[in-house]
Design a protein around this motif. Structure first.
Motif, PDB file in Angstrom:
ATOM      1  N   ALA A  35      55.504   4.252  73.176  1.00  0.00           N
ATOM      2  CA  ALA A  35      56.474   4.804  72.244  1.00  0.00           C
ATOM      3  C   ALA A  35      55.807   5.707  71.221  1.00  0.00           C
ATOM      4  CB  ALA A  35      57.230   3.670  71.548  1.00  0.00           C
ATOM      5  N   ARG A  36      54.660   5.286  70.680  1.00  0.00           N
ATOM      6  CA  ARG A  36      53.954   6.108  69.698  1.00  0.00           C
ATOM      7  C   ARG A  36      53.518   7.437  70.309  1.00  0.00           C
ATOM      8  NH1 ARG A  36      51.231   1.311  68.551  1.00  0.00           N
ATOM      9  NH2 ARG A  36      49.264   2.130  69.330  1.00  0.00           N
ATOM     10  N   LYS A  37      53.108   7.403  71.579  1.00  0.00           N
ATOM     11  CA  LYS A  37      52.668   8.633  72.246  1.00  0.00           C
ATOM     12  C   LYS A  37      53.841   9.590  72.437  1.00  0.00           C
ATOM     13  CE  LYS A  37      50.166  10.260  76.344  1.00  0.00           C
ATOM     14  NZ  LYS A  37      49.489   9.853  77.596  1.00  0.00           N
ATOM     15  N   ILE A  38      55.009   9.057  72.800  1.00  0.00           N
ATOM     16  CA  ILE A  38      56.191   9.904  73.003  1.00  0.00           C
ATOM     17  C   ILE A  38      56.678  10.499  71.695  1.00  0.00           C
ATOM     18  CG2 ILE A  38      58.622   9.877  73.689  1.00  0.00           C
ATOM     19  CD1 ILE A  38      57.877   7.682  75.711  1.00  0.00           C
ATOM     20  N   ILE A  39      56.718   9.667  70.641  1.00  0.00           N
ATOM     21  CA  ILE A  39      57.276  10.108  69.364  1.00  0.00           C
ATOM     22  C   ILE A  39      56.367  11.092  68.657  1.00  0.00           C
ATOM     23  CG2 ILE A  39      57.938   9.303  67.054  1.00  0.00           C
ATOM     24  CD1 ILE A  39      58.824   6.669  68.486  1.00  0.00           C
ATOM     25  N   GLY A  40      55.072  10.822  68.653  1.00  0.00           N
ATOM     26  CA  GLY A  40      54.128  11.723  68.006  1.00  0.00           C
ATOM     27  C   GLY A  40      54.133  11.569  66.498  1.00  0.00           C
ATOM     28  N   PRO A  41      53.326  12.393  65.788  1.00  0.00           N
ATOM     29  CA  PRO A  41      53.244  12.290  64.328  1.00  0.00           C
ATOM     30  C   PRO A  41      54.521  12.819  63.677  1.00  0.00           C
ATOM     31  CG  PRO A  41      51.978  14.161  65.097  1.00  0.00           C
ATOM     32  CD  PRO A  41      52.423  13.419  66.329  1.00  0.00           C
ATOM     33  N   PRO A  42      54.926  12.232  62.533  1.00  0.00           N
ATOM     34  CA  PRO A  42      56.148  12.682  61.864  1.00  0.00           C
ATOM     35  C   PRO A  42      55.977  14.061  61.246  1.00  0.00           C
ATOM     36  CG  PRO A  42      55.009  11.074  60.516  1.00  0.00           C
ATOM     37  CD  PRO A  42      54.280  11.125  61.833  1.00  0.00           C
ATOM     38  N   ALA A  43      57.056  14.812  61.218  1.00  0.00           N
ATOM     39  CA  ALA A  43      57.047  16.131  60.590  1.00  0.00           C
ATOM     40  C   ALA A  43      57.307  15.995  59.093  1.00  0.00           C
ATOM     41  CB  ALA A  43      58.118  17.016  61.223  1.00  0.00           C
ATOM     42  N   ALA A  44      56.916  17.013  58.343  1.00  0.00           N
ATOM     43  CA  ALA A  44      57.154  17.004  56.905  1.00  0.00           C
ATOM     44  C   ALA A  44      58.631  17.262  56.629  1.00  0.00           C
ATOM     45  CB  ALA A  44      56.299  18.071  56.231  1.00  0.00           C
ATOM     46  N   ALA A  45      59.144  16.647  55.562  1.00  0.00           N
ATOM     47  CA  ALA A  45      60.546  16.827  55.195  1.00  0.00           C
ATOM     48  C   ALA A  45      60.725  18.135  54.430  1.00  0.00           C
ATOM     49  CB  ALA A  45      61.015  15.651  54.348  1.00  0.00           C
ATOM     50  N   LEU A  46      61.855  18.787  54.659  1.00  0.00           N
ATOM     51  CA  LEU A  46      62.213  19.976  53.904  1.00  0.00           C
ATOM     52  C   LEU A  46      62.782  19.545  52.552  1.00  0.00           C
ATOM     53  CD1 LEU A  46      63.982  21.895  56.813  1.00  0.00           C
ATOM     54  CD2 LEU A  46      61.660  22.263  55.968  1.00  0.00           C
ATOM     55  N   ARG A  47      62.938  20.504  51.643  1.00  0.00           N
ATOM     56  CA  ARG A  47      63.490  20.199  50.331  1.00  0.00           C
ATOM     57  C   ARG A  47      64.338  21.390  49.896  1.00  0.00           C
ATOM     58  NH1 ARG A  47      61.870  16.376  46.335  1.00  0.00           N
ATOM     59  NH2 ARG A  47      61.113  15.298  48.175  1.00  0.00           N
ATOM     60  N   ALA A  48      65.547  21.146  49.417  1.00  0.00           N
ATOM     61  CA  ALA A  48      66.433  22.225  48.987  1.00  0.00           C
ATOM     62  C   ALA A  48      67.225  21.791  47.763  1.00  0.00           C
ATOM     63  CB  ALA A  48      67.373  22.634  50.126  1.00  0.00           C
ATOM     64  N   ASP A  49      66.512  21.272  46.749  1.00  0.00           N
ATOM     65  CA  ASP A  49      67.177  20.836  45.529  1.00  0.00           C
ATOM     66  C   ASP A  49      67.679  22.037  44.732  1.00  0.00           C
ATOM     67  OD1 ASP A  49      66.511  18.342  46.338  1.00  0.00           O
ATOM     68  OD2 ASP A  49      65.231  17.852  44.627  1.00  0.00           O
ATOM     69  N   GLY A  50      68.679  21.789  43.929  1.00  0.00           N
ATOM     70  CA  GLY A  50      69.279  22.830  43.115  1.00  0.00           C
ATOM     71  C   GLY A  50      70.748  22.556  42.918  1.00  0.00           C
ATOM     72  N   VAL A  51      71.446  23.546  42.406  1.00  0.00           N
ATOM     73  CA  VAL A  51      72.875  23.399  42.110  1.00  0.00           C
ATOM     74  C   VAL A  51      73.693  24.099  43.191  1.00  0.00           C
ATOM     75  CG1 VAL A  51      74.720  23.868  40.450  1.00  0.00           C
ATOM     76  CG2 VAL A  51      72.417  23.258  39.632  1.00  0.00           C
ATOM     77  N   TYR A  52      74.713  23.393  43.687  1.00  0.00           N
ATOM     78  CA  TYR A  52      75.612  23.907  44.712  1.00  0.00           C
ATOM     79  C   TYR A  52      77.008  24.073  44.113  1.00  0.00           C
ATOM     80  CZ  TYR A  52      71.889  22.907  48.009  1.00  0.00           C
ATOM     81  OH  TYR A  52      70.676  22.905  48.679  1.00  0.00           O
ATOM     82  N   LEU A  53      77.601  25.248  44.357  1.00  0.00           N
ATOM     83  CA  LEU A  53      78.905  25.559  43.796  1.00  0.00           C
ATOM     84  C   LEU A  53      80.021  25.221  44.787  1.00  0.00           C
ATOM     85  CD1 LEU A  53      78.160  29.022  42.116  1.00  0.00           C
ATOM     86  CD2 LEU A  53      77.868  26.701  41.183  1.00  0.00           C
ATOM     87  N   PRO A  54      81.228  24.976  44.296  1.00  0.00           N
ATOM     88  CA  PRO A  54      82.347  24.601  45.184  1.00  0.00           C
ATOM     89  C   PRO A  54      82.631  25.624  46.275  1.00  0.00           C
ATOM     90  CG  PRO A  54      82.898  24.167  42.895  1.00  0.00           C
ATOM     91  CD  PRO A  54      81.605  24.913  42.885  1.00  0.00           C
ATOM     92  N   GLU A  55      82.370  26.908  46.000  1.00  0.00           N
ATOM     93  CA  GLU A  55      82.640  27.955  46.992  1.00  0.00           C
ATOM     94  C   GLU A  55      81.539  28.074  48.034  1.00  0.00           C
ATOM     95  OE1 GLU A  55      81.465  29.973  43.025  1.00  0.00           O
ATOM     96  OE2 GLU A  55      82.669  28.268  43.727  1.00  0.00           O
ATOM     97  N   GLY A  56      80.534  27.201  47.988  1.00  0.00           N
ATOM     98  CA  GLY A  56      79.503  27.178  49.019  1.00  0.00           C
ATOM     99  C   GLY A  56      78.215  27.846  48.637  1.00  0.00           C
ATOM    100  N   VAL A  57      78.098  28.412  47.452  1.00  0.00           N
ATOM    101  CA  VAL A  57      76.876  29.075  47.013  1.00  0.00           C
ATOM    102  C   VAL A  57      75.851  28.023  46.583  1.00  0.00           C
ATOM    103  CG1 VAL A  57      75.873  30.685  45.340  1.00  0.00           C
ATOM    104  CG2 VAL A  57      78.172  31.092  46.270  1.00  0.00           C
ATOM    105  N   GLY A  58      74.579  28.260  46.907  1.00  0.00           N
ATOM    106  CA  GLY A  58      73.520  27.364  46.484  1.00  0.00           C
ATOM    107  C   GLY A  58      72.434  27.254  47.543  1.00  0.00           C
TER     108      GLY A  58
END
Length: 317
Positions: A35-58
């Motif tokens: 299982a460890r060989k199939i899965i491999g090392p974990p990837a780094a997580a992305l990050r997208a913090d900030g403010v999101y507006l109701p109309e979808g901007v952010g």
């Protein structure tokens, strides 16, 4: 979800507690390596913090002049499932999907702050809670549990740590939603019988988490019950390339069950009655006899001839 060390921990604990034979122990060890060989090392997580507006901007910087009014602060705590490991773009992250949904439903800006860390256990929740309370959130999501087995923490100990974090947040006025431990038995690279062992651990932990979260004033969401049927039937679509973490579609499925609860916790839900959360695990329900089986058993009982006086005397009845 949970760290790759769970595979080694599962074998170790099963051997220490379950009294496995040498052959069985060797089988689980070999399954762990594959299982460890199939899965491999974990990837780094992305990050997208900030403010999101109701109309979808952010995401926007909090000082951006396009932001009008005080944003609703939304914090995400937990492990790689909360951080979104497995996503290819920022737009696919569960925190981003939920922040956009909260902004649209509440019709106000939402500020996303991600404190979740890939590989985190319940022991790291106290530190994440400290960080979250520096900018006290209005609503918080916690997804934790899978990595707890790597430290071989008991479900009770994990639940206490989670409950303590939830209580600290709720005492400051934060509405808290917790996605309880997913069904780790849905991960295909983990073969049987190791998969059954991991499933049992995760469901036991999820039950303990649910009780602790309710006592601490939070709202649990049973991810194992609500999502494992889909992940089991559509693994190629809902798991990422490592077949270990969810894909963008997998995270989208999770946000569909989490968003209504988050909106309700924040007091902005207007989508009708929320579905009743299951109180019995999906795995336990799966072991219940079906109506067809019950009917067959009843039919067989009717075919048994009445006991004669001889047979009654033999059986002592």
């Amino acid at each position: 979800m949970f760290g790759l060390r769970v595979l080694r921990a599962a074998v170790f604990t099963a051997g220490a507690i379950g009294g496995l034979s040498g052959a069985a122990y060797g089988l689980l060890t070999e399954q762990s390596k594959r299982a460890r060989k199939i899965i491999g090392p974990p990837a780094a997580a992305l990050r997208a913090d900030g403010v999101y507006l109701p109309e979808g901007v952010g995401p926007l910087d909090p000082a951006d002049p396009r932001i009008t009014g005080d944003p609703l602060v939304f914090a995400v705590l937990g492990d790689s499932s909360a951080a979104g490991v497995g996503c290819d773009t920022d737009e696919e992250l569960p925190g981003v999907l939920l922040a956009r949904g909260l902004a649209e439903e509440s019709e106000r800006p939402v500020r996303l702050l991600t404190h979740a860390i890939s590989g985190a256990t319940s022991r790291e929740l106290a530190g994440q809670t400290d960080a979250a309370l520096l900018t006290p959130p209005d609503v918080a999501l916690v997804i934790i549990g899978g990595n707890d087995v790597t430290a071989r923490l008991s479900p009770g100990a994990c639940a206490l740590l989670l409950g303590a974090a939830v209580r600290r947040l709720t005492e400051t006025g934060t509405a808290v939603v917790v996605g309880t431990c997913p069904d780790l038995g849905a991960i295909r690279p983990i073969a049987q019988p190791l998969r059954s062992l991991v499933r049992s651990w995760s469901l036991t932990l999820a039950r303990a988490q649910r009780k602790a979260v309710l006592l601490a004033g939070g709202q649990p969401v049973a991810l194992a019950d609500l999502l494992s049927p889909e992940f089991l039937t559509r693994p190629a679509e809902l798991f990422s390339k490592d077949m270990f973490h969810p894909s963008a579609a997998g995270y989208a499925a999770a946000t569909q069950v989490l968003l209504p609860e988050l909106c309700a916790a924040a007091g902005v839900w207007d989508g009708g009655p929320l579905p009743t959360q299951p109180t019995r695990s999906a795995a336990a329900e799966a072991r219940r006899p079906t109506a067809k089986l019950v009917a067959k058993l009843n039919w067989r009982l009717k075919q048994v001839p009445p006991a004669t006086s001889h047979s009654a005397a033999v059986t002592g009845q």
